[in-house]
Design a protein around this motif. Structure first.
Motif, PDB file in Angstrom:
ATOM      1  N   ASP A 177      -8.488  -2.514   1.765  1.00 14.86           N
ATOM      2  CA  ASP A 177      -8.973  -4.152   2.385  1.00 14.86           C
ATOM      3  C   ASP A 177      -7.876  -4.007   3.822  1.00 14.86           C
ATOM      4  O   ASP A 177      -8.779  -5.696   3.820  1.00 14.86           O
ATOM      5  CB  ASP A 177      -9.181  -4.906   0.896  1.00 14.86           C
ATOM      6  CG  ASP A 177      -8.250  -4.919   0.622  1.00 14.86           C
ATOM      7  OD1 ASP A 177      -6.938  -5.158   0.449  1.00 14.86           O
ATOM      8  OD2 ASP A 177      -8.211  -6.169  -0.755  1.00 14.86           O
ATOM      9  N   ASP A 227       0.588  -1.100   0.018  1.00  9.74           N
ATOM     10  CA  ASP A 227       0.144  -0.481   0.244  1.00  9.74           C
ATOM     11  C   ASP A 227       0.837   1.106  -0.145  1.00  9.74           C
ATOM     12  O   ASP A 227       1.624   1.490   0.795  1.00  9.74           O
ATOM     13  CB  ASP A 227      -0.783   0.193   0.896  1.00  9.74           C
ATOM     14  CG  ASP A 227      -1.748  -0.773   1.125  1.00  9.74           C
ATOM     15  OD1 ASP A 227      -2.145  -1.604   0.516  1.00  9.74           O
ATOM     16  OD2 ASP A 227      -2.806  -0.307   2.078  1.00  9.74           O
ATOM     17  N   ASP A 269      -2.402  -7.861   7.086  1.00  9.18           N
ATOM     18  CA  ASP A 269      -2.331  -6.974   5.733  1.00  9.18           C
ATOM     19  C   ASP A 269      -1.580  -5.948   5.979  1.00  9.18           C
ATOM     20  O   ASP A 269      -1.684  -5.134   6.479  1.00  9.18           O
ATOM     21  CB  ASP A 269      -3.472  -7.639   5.147  1.00  9.18           C
ATOM     22  CG  ASP A 269      -4.292  -7.618   3.311  1.00  9.18           C
ATOM     23  OD1 ASP A 269      -2.138  -6.940   3.360  1.00  9.18           O
ATOM     24  OD2 ASP A 269      -4.416  -8.199   3.099  1.00  9.18           O
ATOM     25  N   ASP A 270      -1.078  -5.223   4.323  1.00  6.01           N
ATOM     26  CA  ASP A 270      -0.883  -4.278   3.802  1.00  6.01           C
ATOM     27  C   ASP A 270      -1.996  -3.599   4.501  1.00  6.01           C
ATOM     28  O   ASP A 270      -3.013  -3.694   3.649  1.00  6.01           O
ATOM     29  CB  ASP A 270      -0.596  -4.189   2.495  1.00  6.01           C
ATOM     30  CG  ASP A 270       0.864  -4.833   2.768  1.00  6.01           C
ATOM     31  OD1 ASP A 270       1.890  -5.101   3.244  1.00  6.01           O
ATOM     32  OD2 ASP A 270       0.696  -5.091   1.144  1.00  6.01           O
ATOM     33  N   ASP A 301      -3.503   0.430  -3.408  1.00  8.96           N
ATOM     34  CA  ASP A 301      -3.548  -0.834  -2.779  1.00  8.96           C
ATOM     35  C   ASP A 301      -2.666  -2.264  -4.001  1.00  8.96           C
ATOM     36  O   ASP A 301      -3.502  -1.764  -5.120  1.00  8.96           O
ATOM     37  CB  ASP A 301      -4.481  -1.399  -2.158  1.00  8.96           C
ATOM     38  CG  ASP A 301      -4.447  -2.867  -1.613  1.00  8.96           C
ATOM     39  OD1 ASP A 301      -3.134  -3.816  -1.971  1.00  8.96           O
ATOM     40  OD2 ASP A 301      -5.120  -3.227  -1.139  1.00  8.96           O
TER      41      ASP A 301
END
Ligand SMILES: [Mn+2]
Length: 199
Positions: free
Chosen positions: A157, A27, A189-190, A44
């Protein structure tokens, strides 16, 4: 990685983090604040790690090259450069302080909320399916009026907002701006967000 900026019209914060606390996130974001407007993009890159970061960086570079570029042109130029890359989803926002307008252009699942204080309503700008992949696409810009007191929140997300209506509350939104709201849930997550309050 966090940035904060403020002037008479806006107070914004941003955050980017990486999956497994890696050094490189897929990201990326960029925010540019001036006396007349605010332009920001959140990207992203597909997957994670260096390949995702390289794709996300294309959009950042295009904005850095031409900060006043129209938002649909920004996505169009970025899309043209994605051939042979992993690709990315992206959302771009420009806020024109004098006319009190928010312009918005996006592709893929970057979430965007506008929290309208006055009527206690949440406005969701239009989203376009897909991702920046290099194959030809048409992008559009949506223009929305805003009112003093509105908030906005864009995120990838890698995080989610649980019951967004809670962020209509200014104290809760201020907590969200520094990632301290219990209604914001980070995944491994990123993850990234841009959060602003308009005056
Ligand atoms: Mn993601």
């Amino acid at each position: 990685m966090n940035t904060i900026g403020r002037n008479d019209f806006l107070h914004y914060t941003t955050m980017v983090s990486a999956k497994n606390n890696a050094l490189v996130s897929g990201d990326r974001l960029k925010a540019i604040l001036s006396d007349v407007d605010f332009t920001a993009v959140l990207v992203d890159g597909l997957g994670s790690g260096a390949g995702a970061n390289a794709s996300a960086s294309i959009v950042i570079e295009e904005l850095e090259k031409s900060p006043a570029i129209k938002l649909d042109s920004l996505l169009e130029k970025s899309n043209e450069r994605m051939i042979g890359m992993r690709g990315a989803v992206a959302a771009a926002i420009r806020i024109k302080f004098k006319r009190k307008i928010i312009e918005f252009s996006s592709i893929g699942n970057i979430s965007c909320y506008i929290f309208r204080q006055h009527s206690k309503k949440i406005i969701y700008p239009r989203q376009m399916m897909g991702y920046l992949s290099g194959s030809p696409k048409k992008f559009t810009v949506q223009a929305l009026e805003y009112q003093s007191g509105d908030f906005f929140f864009l995120h990838s997300d890698g995080l989610e907002i649980n019951e967004a209506k809670h962020l209509l509350n200014e104290e809760e939104f201020i907590r969200a701006q520094s990632a301290r709201s219990n209604y914001i849930i980070f995944h491994n997550d990123d993850a990234s967000f841009i959060a602003g309050r308009l005056f």
